[in-house]
Design a protein around this motif. Sequence first.
Motif, short mmCIF file in Angstrom:
data_model
loop_
_atom_site.label_atom_id
_atom_site.label_comp_id
_atom_site.label_asym_id
_atom_site.label_seq_id
_atom_site.Cartn_x
_atom_site.Cartn_y
_atom_site.Cartn_z
N LEU A 1 15.74 3.46 4.89
CA LEU A 1 16.86 3.59 5.82
C LEU A 1 16.98 2.40 6.76
CD1 LEU A 1 16.63 7.40 6.71
CD2 LEU A 1 18.16 6.26 5.08
N ALA A 2 15.87 1.67 6.92
CA ALA A 2 15.92 0.48 7.78
C ALA A 2 16.87 -0.57 7.23
CB ALA A 2 14.52 -0.11 7.94
N VAL A 3 17.08 -0.57 5.91
CA VAL A 3 17.97 -1.57 5.30
C VAL A 3 19.42 -1.35 5.73
CG1 VAL A 3 18.83 -2.53 3.14
CG2 VAL A 3 16.41 -1.94 3.36
N PRO A 4 20.04 -0.17 5.49
CA PRO A 4 21.42 0.01 5.98
C PRO A 4 21.52 -0.03 7.50
CG PRO A 4 20.53 2.07 5.11
CD PRO A 4 19.58 1.00 4.72
N ALA A 5 20.46 0.39 8.21
CA ALA A 5 20.49 0.29 9.67
C ALA A 5 20.56 -1.17 10.11
CB ALA A 5 19.25 0.96 10.27
N SER B 1 0.85 -1.18 0.00
CA SER B 1 0.00 0.00 0.00
C SER B 1 0.89 1.23 0.00
CB SER B 1 -0.91 0.01 1.24
OG SER B 1 -1.60 1.24 1.32
N ALA B 2 0.82 1.99 -1.06
CA ALA B 2 1.71 3.14 -1.20
C ALA B 2 1.16 4.39 -0.55
CB ALA B 2 1.96 3.41 -2.69
N HIS B 3 -0.06 4.33 -0.02
CA HIS B 3 -0.67 5.58 0.44
C HIS B 3 -1.08 5.58 1.91
CE1 HIS B 3 -0.77 6.60 -3.78
NE2 HIS B 3 -1.42 5.48 -4.03
N SER B 4 -1.14 4.40 2.56
CA SER B 4 -1.57 4.37 3.96
C SER B 4 -0.37 4.12 4.86
CB SER B 4 -2.61 3.27 4.17
OG SER B 4 -2.08 2.02 3.87
N HIS B 5 0.00 5.12 5.66
CA HIS B 5 1.13 5.01 6.56
C HIS B 5 0.64 5.34 7.96
CE1 HIS B 5 3.15 4.91 2.78
NE2 HIS B 5 2.92 6.18 2.52
N ASP B 6 0.58 4.33 8.83
CA ASP B 6 0.05 4.52 10.16
C ASP B 6 1.01 5.26 11.08
OD1 ASP B 6 -2.19 3.15 9.36
OD2 ASP B 6 -1.39 1.21 9.98
N SER B 7 2.30 5.23 10.77
CA SER B 7 3.28 5.90 11.61
C SER B 7 4.47 6.32 10.76
CB SER B 7 3.73 4.97 12.74
OG SER B 7 4.50 3.90 12.20
N ARG B 8 5.34 7.14 11.35
CA ARG B 8 6.53 7.58 10.62
C ARG B 8 7.43 6.41 10.24
NH1 ARG B 8 8.47 13.08 13.81
NH2 ARG B 8 6.60 14.33 13.32
N LEU B 9 7.44 5.36 11.08
CA LEU B 9 8.26 4.20 10.80
C LEU B 9 7.78 3.42 9.59
CD1 LEU B 9 8.90 2.86 14.42
CD2 LEU B 9 10.43 4.20 12.97
N GLU B 10 6.54 3.69 9.14
CA GLU B 10 6.02 2.99 7.98
C GLU B 10 6.14 3.81 6.70
OE1 GLU B 10 2.06 1.87 8.98
OE2 GLU B 10 2.69 0.10 10.12
N ARG B 11 6.74 4.96 6.81
CA ARG B 11 6.95 5.78 5.61
C ARG B 11 8.07 5.18 4.76
NH1 ARG B 11 6.54 11.93 8.18
NH2 ARG B 11 4.30 11.80 8.73
N PRO B 12 7.99 5.37 3.45
CA PRO B 12 9.00 4.77 2.56
C PRO B 12 10.43 5.13 2.94
CG PRO B 12 7.14 5.54 1.28
CD PRO B 12 6.89 6.00 2.70
N LEU B 13 10.68 6.40 3.29
CA LEU B 13 12.05 6.80 3.63
C LEU B 13 12.56 6.02 4.83
CD1 LEU B 13 14.52 8.56 3.22
CD2 LEU B 13 13.42 10.33 4.63
N ALA B 14 11.71 5.85 5.85
CA ALA B 14 12.12 5.11 7.03
C ALA B 14 12.39 3.65 6.69
CB ALA B 14 11.04 5.21 8.11
#
Length: 566
Positions: free
Chosen positions: A152-156, A136-149
């Motif tokens: 960045l979760a991958v290199p983290a 789902s490209a449009h529903s983000h329940d929190s900042r952690l579910e945003r594409p940028l986060a």
Amino acid sequence: MTSPWAVLARVVLVLAVVGSVVAIARLDDERWGEHLRARFVYGLPWGSFLTVGFVLAVYLVVQGGLTSWGNPVSLPFRAWSYRYPLGMVVAPFAHVGPSHLVGNLVGTLALAPLAEYAWGHYPPTRDRGRGSAVASAHSHDSRLERPLARILAVPAAVVAVGLFTAVFSVGPIIGFSGVVFAFAGFTLVRYPLATVVAFAASGVIQQVYVALRNPVVEAGASGGGYGLPWWATVAIQAHALGLLTGVVVGIAVFYRRERLPSAGRLWLGTLVFAIGQSLWAVYWFRGNGQFVLFRALGVALVFALAFLVAASVATPGRVRGVRRVRRVVGIERRAGATMVLLLALAVLAAPAVPVNLTTTAATGTALAQDDGSAVGTMDRIHVRDYTIYYAENVTNRVVSVVDVSAFGESTTVNASGVIVESGQRSLWTTGVEESRLAFAGCATVGVGGLGWRESVHVSRTGWKAIGGGHAYKVRFGQGNGSRFAYLSGPATADATVENRNVSVVPRRAGFGVVVSRANETVDRVKLPANGTTASAGGLRFNRTGGDLFVAADGTRVRVASRETYR
């Protein structure tokens, strides 16, 4: 200078690769662009690109690869001990050379995008009607579910897994392969057979890279070369640790999404991948370049690993009428297998703790022989906190850090060669093996740290007694100066001439010849120069090129030859 044929070959290769990819994309009915854009922002695995850039930056900047691509600083960036945090932090992202770096980056490019595809840049939402996960490209329940986060979760996650493998790997590991195997473990849980295909594809990427670097190769017959067994250079424990870590993380992520493969597919994928990546190569170090490979045990362990992984994520059966019972039993079975998997991970990691808590130190010694010349370590070189010297049959302070004996093998082993140590870094290693120096005749030991590096040149000259051993000396070169590092004992020829033995003895100034009888020295003389003769103990010595002959009563015998190196 690059030849026209090499330039033409590179152009042909690039056109062939690009043309083949474009053509197959047009012939295939699959809409790859739509699939990728559904999972990735703009259809690209940005987290994988950031990971590759980070690892490359460590090599170029931290290890000095920008100024010395083929010879980076690696000794201070190994995971030597918990008492040396710099090594622990940098080791999982550093490499010993360009081939090591490229191999791991190719594996990353093959597996990281697949792992990132399974993770997705968009948060999954459960389609209850089908029980599947869709993007789902449009529903983000929190900042952690945003594409940028999520990008960045991958290199983290890469940094976290890298540090974990460094902390719990046995021995001074270096390299990104532990994280590459973690990518593989993660994707095996979601796409077992695609993981095998992806890693096979890494061979294609590697071959294209090699072909671009060396498009035309000329070669002839070779007399062989020095080298350790290929399996003795692989950090099997670190690889297995990374794989199991990736599997555990994959279970945690995909169990919640209910996107787990069948037991058979996962078992087959894990088995093929583990065998193909040589996780069966369980070996032990016996010292002085000698190793033992437990092949049968290793293959058995791989089969056990494949079963354990498959049992940990296997979905329960769906037989009508007993589906609910089977589901409850399956969940209990899977929970038990997962606990066993976690226990296996703990058992695999536990030996690293006592090893990495220990520091190392060693000293060289000098002995005396009957003619007053030294045998053994002559001098040491100090480069800031490093001490460099040459020694033979000294206790290996890394392998012997914990005294354990089992099944005829022991951790008390010896080492011979150029020893590098640093108490400040808890560092002890054989910078150049004695056998390697005997083969090549020279080598370079690089030391350094953050922002600095220095090199010490090592050279060996010697003579081989026919039917006997070798008499040799080792020198260190630093800057414009050099010094003696080591003098070996004498080498005695097998031949007896007029009831006398002939030995070659290394000295600070050249080599000497000793004539003895019944273990008593009769006479000695300086080894003659090429084309000259010398006499000692009633024997006449003649040197012709790299051969030393002895003559007496009309008999002429070759007793020694100069060492040659490759």
